[in-house]
Write a protein that holds these residues in place. Structure first.
Motif, PDB file in Angstrom:
ATOM      1  N   ALA A 179      -6.056  -5.049  -9.128  1.00 45.14           N
ATOM      2  CA  ALA A 179      -5.445  -6.001 -10.052  1.00 45.14           C
ATOM      3  C   ALA A 179      -4.314  -6.779  -9.393  1.00 45.14           C
ATOM      4  O   ALA A 179      -4.092  -7.955  -9.691  1.00 45.14           O
ATOM      5  CB  ALA A 179      -4.938  -5.262 -11.283  1.00 45.14           C
ATOM      6  N   MET A 180      -3.586  -6.116  -8.477  1.00 41.75           N
ATOM      7  CA  MET A 180      -2.441  -6.747  -7.819  1.00 41.75           C
ATOM      8  C   MET A 180      -2.830  -7.432  -6.518  1.00 41.75           C
ATOM      9  O   MET A 180      -1.964  -7.917  -5.790  1.00 41.75           O
ATOM     10  CB  MET A 180      -1.363  -5.693  -7.560  1.00 41.75           C
ATOM     11  CG  MET A 180      -0.770  -5.099  -8.822  1.00 41.75           C
ATOM     12  SD  MET A 180       0.458  -3.811  -8.482  1.00 41.75           S
ATOM     13  CE  MET A 180       1.742  -4.781  -7.680  1.00 41.75           C
ATOM     14  N   ASP A 181      -4.125  -7.468  -6.233  1.00 42.27           N
ATOM     15  CA  ASP A 181      -4.637  -8.118  -5.020  1.00 42.27           C
ATOM     16  C   ASP A 181      -4.091  -7.464  -3.751  1.00 42.27           C
ATOM     17  O   ASP A 181      -3.772  -8.133  -2.759  1.00 42.27           O
ATOM     18  CB  ASP A 181      -4.293  -9.612  -5.025  1.00 42.27           C
ATOM     19  CG  ASP A 181      -5.298 -10.437  -4.210  1.00 42.27           C
ATOM     20  OD1 ASP A 181      -6.361  -9.884  -3.836  1.00 42.27           O
ATOM     21  OD2 ASP A 181      -5.027 -11.619  -3.953  1.00 42.27           O
ATOM     22  N   ILE A 182      -3.976  -6.133  -3.778  1.00 43.26           N
ATOM     23  CA  ILE A 182      -3.572  -5.358  -2.611  1.00 43.26           C
ATOM     24  C   ILE A 182      -4.833  -4.891  -1.902  1.00 43.26           C
ATOM     25  O   ILE A 182      -5.664  -4.202  -2.496  1.00 43.26           O
ATOM     26  CB  ILE A 182      -2.703  -4.145  -3.018  1.00 43.26           C
ATOM     27  CG1 ILE A 182      -1.462  -4.605  -3.788  1.00 43.26           C
ATOM     28  CG2 ILE A 182      -2.311  -3.332  -1.805  1.00 43.26           C
ATOM     29  CD1 ILE A 182      -0.655  -3.472  -4.388  1.00 43.26           C
ATOM     30  N   ALA A 183      -4.994  -5.268  -0.654  1.00 42.29           N
ATOM     31  CA  ALA A 183      -6.234  -4.988   0.068  1.00 42.29           C
ATOM     32  C   ALA A 183      -6.229  -3.583   0.658  1.00 42.29           C
ATOM     33  O   ALA A 183      -5.179  -3.020   0.969  1.00 42.29           O
ATOM     34  CB  ALA A 183      -6.437  -6.019   1.180  1.00 42.29           C
ATOM     35  N   ASP A 184      -7.442  -3.042   0.842  1.00 45.03           N
ATOM     36  CA  ASP A 184      -7.674  -1.808   1.606  1.00 45.03           C
ATOM     37  C   ASP A 184      -7.064  -0.567   0.967  1.00 45.03           C
ATOM     38  O   ASP A 184      -6.703   0.383   1.672  1.00 45.03           O
ATOM     39  CB  ASP A 184      -7.139  -1.953   3.042  1.00 45.03           C
ATOM     40  CG  ASP A 184      -7.730  -3.151   3.762  1.00 45.03           C
ATOM     41  OD1 ASP A 184      -8.940  -3.402   3.603  1.00 45.03           O
ATOM     42  OD2 ASP A 184      -6.981  -3.842   4.472  1.00 45.03           O
ATOM     43  N   ALA A 185      -6.948  -0.529  -0.350  1.00 39.09           N
ATOM     44  CA  ALA A 185      -6.426   0.667  -1.009  1.00 39.09           C
ATOM     45  C   ALA A 185      -7.457   1.782  -0.969  1.00 39.09           C
ATOM     46  O   ALA A 185      -8.655   1.537  -1.150  1.00 39.09           O
ATOM     47  CB  ALA A 185      -6.051   0.363  -2.454  1.00 39.09           C
TER      48      ALA A 185
ATOM     49  N   LEU B 154       0.827  -1.207   0.000  1.00 37.52           N
ATOM     50  CA  LEU B 154       0.000   0.000   0.000  1.00 37.52           C
ATOM     51  C   LEU B 154       0.860   1.256   0.000  1.00 37.52           C
ATOM     52  O   LEU B 154       0.570   2.225  -0.707  1.00 37.52           O
ATOM     53  CB  LEU B 154      -0.930   0.004   1.218  1.00 37.52           C
ATOM     54  CG  LEU B 154      -2.179  -0.857   1.148  1.00 37.52           C
ATOM     55  CD1 LEU B 154      -2.880  -0.883   2.498  1.00 37.52           C
ATOM     56  CD2 LEU B 154      -3.129  -0.344   0.071  1.00 37.52           C
ATOM     57  N   PHE B 155       1.922   1.252   0.806  1.00 42.38           N
ATOM     58  CA  PHE B 155       2.782   2.429   0.876  1.00 42.38           C
ATOM     59  C   PHE B 155       3.465   2.685  -0.454  1.00 42.38           C
ATOM     60  O   PHE B 155       3.483   3.820  -0.957  1.00 42.38           O
ATOM     61  CB  PHE B 155       3.831   2.252   1.971  1.00 42.38           C
ATOM     62  CG  PHE B 155       4.901   3.305   1.941  1.00 42.38           C
ATOM     63  CD1 PHE B 155       4.606   4.627   2.231  1.00 42.38           C
ATOM     64  CD2 PHE B 155       6.203   2.978   1.601  1.00 42.38           C
ATOM     65  CE1 PHE B 155       5.598   5.609   2.185  1.00 42.38           C
ATOM     66  CE2 PHE B 155       7.198   3.943   1.550  1.00 42.38           C
ATOM     67  CZ  PHE B 155       6.897   5.268   1.843  1.00 42.38           C
ATOM     68  N   VAL B 156       4.052   1.647  -1.049  1.00 43.75           N
ATOM     69  CA  VAL B 156       4.729   1.825  -2.333  1.00 43.75           C
ATOM     70  C   VAL B 156       3.742   2.327  -3.381  1.00 43.75           C
ATOM     71  O   VAL B 156       4.055   3.223  -4.183  1.00 43.75           O
ATOM     72  CB  VAL B 156       5.404   0.512  -2.775  1.00 43.75           C
ATOM     73  CG1 VAL B 156       5.949   0.634  -4.198  1.00 43.75           C
ATOM     74  CG2 VAL B 156       6.527   0.144  -1.808  1.00 43.75           C
TER      75      VAL B 156
END
Length: 291
Positions: free
Chosen positions: A152-158, A112-114
């Protein structure tokens, strides 16, 4: 086209529907140089977090093949965005990037940070140094593009808003920024690569000016001291002088987008060229909406 004709076009769009097209107008027509500078700063912000820089330091990619590592990051973004994140080209790029990241145990909060640095970094640079500030539709489109990339990258809570990405980035940096020797090693390797972009007599001055444009919390985390006030002022005036010159130029014609010119691939690239050599040995996983 008049200098502000594309801005009027963007203001007439709906970011919820047109965010990918607006993102392309930002990166290829309105602010190509400024957007890339914001991405370069985003690189450096990642190194201010010891957990991230230690991983990058272990891979030795910036030390051994820094230009390729920088080019690959830019090209992954281009491949995902050029025909749309939902296009087969965009989805193939995401699958390949996920395959590379899948080798490492990276916490969701680091992803998330990146991601936030790639949304907020260019936005803040453009508002600080661009030939004009971003309009509200452009700001919203940066955030929606980041949110869609996270899905798309399956990063949660964006976050779904630019303000949300700003808060995420600022809160994370307050908690996680700290000096570590790995921070400085990776930053120094990156600066050495960037120095090769300029004639030898200019390399030292350009790097000093680059440091002068960074904020003090980031400089401390990277192991660099605060830069003199006169140097900071000189650097800011130089970048703003460029912006005043750009403001006087006509709008970039539609037929002349600014596209990547990677030094590592003078004869072009394919998706398989991007990333470390071992990536091809790892399986491709389906995207979240393909499972």
């Amino acid at each position: 086209m008049g200098r502000y004709s594309r801005l009027r076009e963007i203001r007439g769009m709906d970011p919820a529907r047109d965010f990918e097209h607006i993102h392309k107008l930002i990166t290829q027509y309105e602010f190509p140089w400024d957007y890339q500078q914001g991405i370069n700063v985003a690189f450096l912000r990642d190194y201010g977090v010891p957990r991230i820089s230690r991983l990058l330091d272990r891979t030795q990619e910036f030390e051994k093949a820094g230009q390729k590592r920088i080019d690959d990051t830019v090209l992954f973004g281009f491949e995902m965005a050029e025909e749309g994140l939902d296009s087969e080209r965009g989805r193939a790029a995401v699958r390949h990037l996920n395959r590379i990241h899948g080798k490492y145990r990276i916490p969701n909060e680091d992803f998330l940070f990146v991601l936030a640095t790639t949304v907020v970094g260019p936005g803040r640079w453009i508002d600080r140094f661009g030939w004009r500030p971003l309009c509200s539709n452009e700001v919203e489109s940066l955030a929606l593009f980041g949110h869609r990339m996270a899905a798309a990258m399956d990063i949660a809570d964006a976050p779904t808003t630019y303000a949300g990405f700003e808060k995420l980035l600022d809160d994370y940096e307050r908690e996680m920024f700290a000096y570590d020797p790995a921070n400085r090693r990776v930053a120094a390797a990156t600066f050495r690569t960037m120095a090769t972009w300029y004639p030898r007599p200019l390399r030292g001055p350009v790097l000093r000016l680059s440091l002068a444009l960074l904020d003090e919390p980031l400089l401390r985390a990277l192991g660099f001291g605060p830069q003199p006030r006169w140097l900071r002022t000189t650097a800011e005036r130089a970048v703003r002088a460029r912006s005043r010159w750009v403001r006087l130029m006509p709008a970039r014609p539609k037929r002349r987008p600014v596209l990547p010119k990677p030094r590592s691939y003078p004869f072009g690239w394919t998706l398989d060229d991007l990333g470390p050599h071992w990536a091809q040995g790892r399986p491709l996983e389906p995207l979240p909406d393909e499972r």
